[in-house]
Design a protein around this motif. Structure first.
Motif, short mmCIF file in Angstrom:
data_model
loop_
_atom_site.label_atom_id
_atom_site.label_comp_id
_atom_site.label_asym_id
_atom_site.label_seq_id
_atom_site.Cartn_x
_atom_site.Cartn_y
_atom_site.Cartn_z
N ARG A 1 -10.63 -24.18 -4.64
CA ARG A 1 -9.59 -24.12 -3.61
C ARG A 1 -8.56 -23.05 -3.90
NH1 ARG A 1 -4.58 -26.90 -2.32
NH2 ARG A 1 -4.36 -26.74 -0.08
N ASP A 2 -8.10 -22.95 -5.15
CA ASP A 2 -7.08 -21.97 -5.52
C ASP A 2 -7.73 -20.75 -6.12
OD1 ASP A 2 -4.93 -23.68 -4.79
OD2 ASP A 2 -5.21 -24.78 -6.66
N HIS A 3 -7.18 -19.59 -5.78
CA HIS A 3 -7.79 -18.35 -6.22
C HIS A 3 -6.71 -17.28 -6.36
CE1 HIS A 3 -11.72 -16.42 -6.68
NE2 HIS A 3 -11.09 -15.33 -6.33
N ALA A 4 -6.83 -16.44 -7.37
CA ALA A 4 -5.89 -15.33 -7.54
C ALA A 4 -6.62 -14.14 -8.14
CB ALA A 4 -4.74 -15.75 -8.46
N LEU A 5 -6.14 -12.95 -7.79
CA LEU A 5 -6.64 -11.71 -8.36
C LEU A 5 -5.49 -11.04 -9.09
CD1 LEU A 5 -8.64 -10.44 -5.27
CD2 LEU A 5 -9.59 -11.42 -7.36
N VAL A 6 -5.72 -10.68 -10.34
CA VAL A 6 -4.70 -10.00 -11.14
C VAL A 6 -4.91 -8.50 -10.97
CG1 VAL A 6 -3.79 -9.70 -13.47
CG2 VAL A 6 -4.70 -11.92 -12.77
N PHE A 7 -3.82 -7.77 -10.80
CA PHE A 7 -3.91 -6.33 -10.57
C PHE A 7 -2.99 -5.55 -11.49
CE2 PHE A 7 -0.40 -7.65 -7.90
CZ PHE A 7 0.53 -6.65 -8.11
N GLU A 8 -3.26 -4.27 -11.59
CA GLU A 8 -2.38 -3.30 -12.23
C GLU A 8 -2.17 -2.17 -11.25
OE1 GLU A 8 -4.38 -2.17 -15.81
OE2 GLU A 8 -3.78 -3.99 -16.87
N ALA A 9 -1.00 -1.56 -11.29
CA ALA A 9 -0.69 -0.43 -10.43
C ALA A 9 0.50 0.32 -11.02
CB ALA A 9 -0.36 -0.92 -9.01
N ARG A 10 0.91 1.37 -10.35
CA ARG A 10 2.10 2.12 -10.72
C ARG A 10 3.03 2.22 -9.53
NH1 ARG A 10 2.26 7.08 -11.03
NH2 ARG A 10 0.28 7.56 -10.03
N LEU B 1 0.82 -1.21 0.00
CA LEU B 1 0.00 0.00 0.00
C LEU B 1 0.85 1.26 0.00
CD1 LEU B 1 -2.90 -0.83 2.50
CD2 LEU B 1 -3.03 -0.63 0.02
N ARG B 2 2.03 1.20 0.63
CA ARG B 2 2.90 2.37 0.68
C ARG B 2 3.61 2.62 -0.65
NH1 ARG B 2 3.79 0.19 5.86
NH2 ARG B 2 5.69 -0.87 5.20
N VAL B 3 3.79 1.58 -1.45
CA VAL B 3 4.58 1.67 -2.68
C VAL B 3 3.72 1.82 -3.93
CG1 VAL B 3 6.25 0.44 -4.13
CG2 VAL B 3 6.47 0.35 -1.64
N PHE B 4 2.65 1.05 -4.02
CA PHE B 4 1.82 1.05 -5.23
C PHE B 4 0.88 2.25 -5.27
CE2 PHE B 4 1.72 -3.82 -6.16
CZ PHE B 4 3.07 -3.78 -6.42
N GLU B 5 0.73 2.82 -6.45
CA GLU B 5 -0.24 3.88 -6.70
C GLU B 5 -1.23 3.39 -7.76
OE1 GLU B 5 1.78 7.72 -7.45
OE2 GLU B 5 3.59 6.60 -6.98
N ASP B 6 -2.41 3.96 -7.75
CA ASP B 6 -3.45 3.62 -8.75
C ASP B 6 -3.71 2.12 -8.82
OD1 ASP B 6 -3.63 6.32 -9.37
OD2 ASP B 6 -2.16 6.17 -10.99
N PHE B 7 -3.73 1.46 -7.68
CA PHE B 7 -3.95 0.01 -7.61
C PHE B 7 -5.37 -0.32 -8.03
CE2 PHE B 7 -5.10 -3.96 -5.77
CZ PHE B 7 -3.95 -4.72 -5.78
N ARG B 8 -5.52 -1.34 -8.89
CA ARG B 8 -6.85 -1.80 -9.29
C ARG B 8 -6.78 -3.26 -9.73
NH1 ARG B 8 -4.36 1.15 -12.55
NH2 ARG B 8 -4.09 0.74 -14.74
N TYR B 9 -7.82 -4.00 -9.40
CA TYR B 9 -7.92 -5.39 -9.86
C TYR B 9 -8.47 -5.40 -11.27
CZ TYR B 9 -7.04 -6.87 -5.10
OH TYR B 9 -6.46 -7.07 -3.88
N VAL B 10 -7.93 -6.28 -12.11
CA VAL B 10 -8.37 -6.34 -13.50
C VAL B 10 -8.92 -7.71 -13.91
CG1 VAL B 10 -6.88 -4.46 -14.26
CG2 VAL B 10 -6.02 -6.81 -14.33
N ARG B 11 -8.64 -8.75 -13.10
CA ARG B 11 -9.13 -10.08 -13.45
C ARG B 11 -9.10 -10.98 -12.22
NH1 ARG B 11 -5.78 -11.17 -17.58
NH2 ARG B 11 -4.50 -12.66 -16.48
N GLU B 12 -10.01 -11.94 -12.19
CA GLU B 12 -10.08 -12.92 -11.11
C GLU B 12 -9.91 -14.31 -11.71
OE1 GLU B 12 -13.34 -14.21 -7.70
OE2 GLU B 12 -13.60 -12.36 -8.83
#
Length: 77
Positions: free
Chosen positions: A60-69, A42-53
């Motif tokens: 059982r297994d789960h992941a969220l794909v994100f983009e940030a700056r 949270l201290r490093v990433f800016e404009d964090f957003r999830y783009v895919r699940e």
């Protein structure tokens, strides 16, 4: 993460969560270390957003794909 609320993030983690990263050499098991890592994110990433699940068979297994700056650099994870 998108709301940038570290207490809410920690509250949603399972006790047996395992943090895995392509830039770390080993997995980090457990809620306390995962919450600490995500507070750092949270201290490093800016404009964090999830783009895919992503979900595995059986749920059982789960992941969220994100983009940030990070400054001028775009990252995806």
């Amino acid at each position: 993460m998108e709301a940038r609320d570290p207490d809410a993030i920690a509250a949603t983690l399972a006790d047996d969560v395992v943090f895995r990263s392509p830039v770390a050499f080993k997995p980090y098991p457990g809620k306390p270390i995962t919450a600490a890592i995500l507070r750092g994110v949270l201290r490093v990433f800016e404009d964090f957003r999830y783009v895919r699940e992503l979900g595995g068979d059986g749920g059982r297994d789960h992941a969220l794909v994100f983009e940030a700056r990070i400054g001028d650099v775009a990252v995806e994870g």
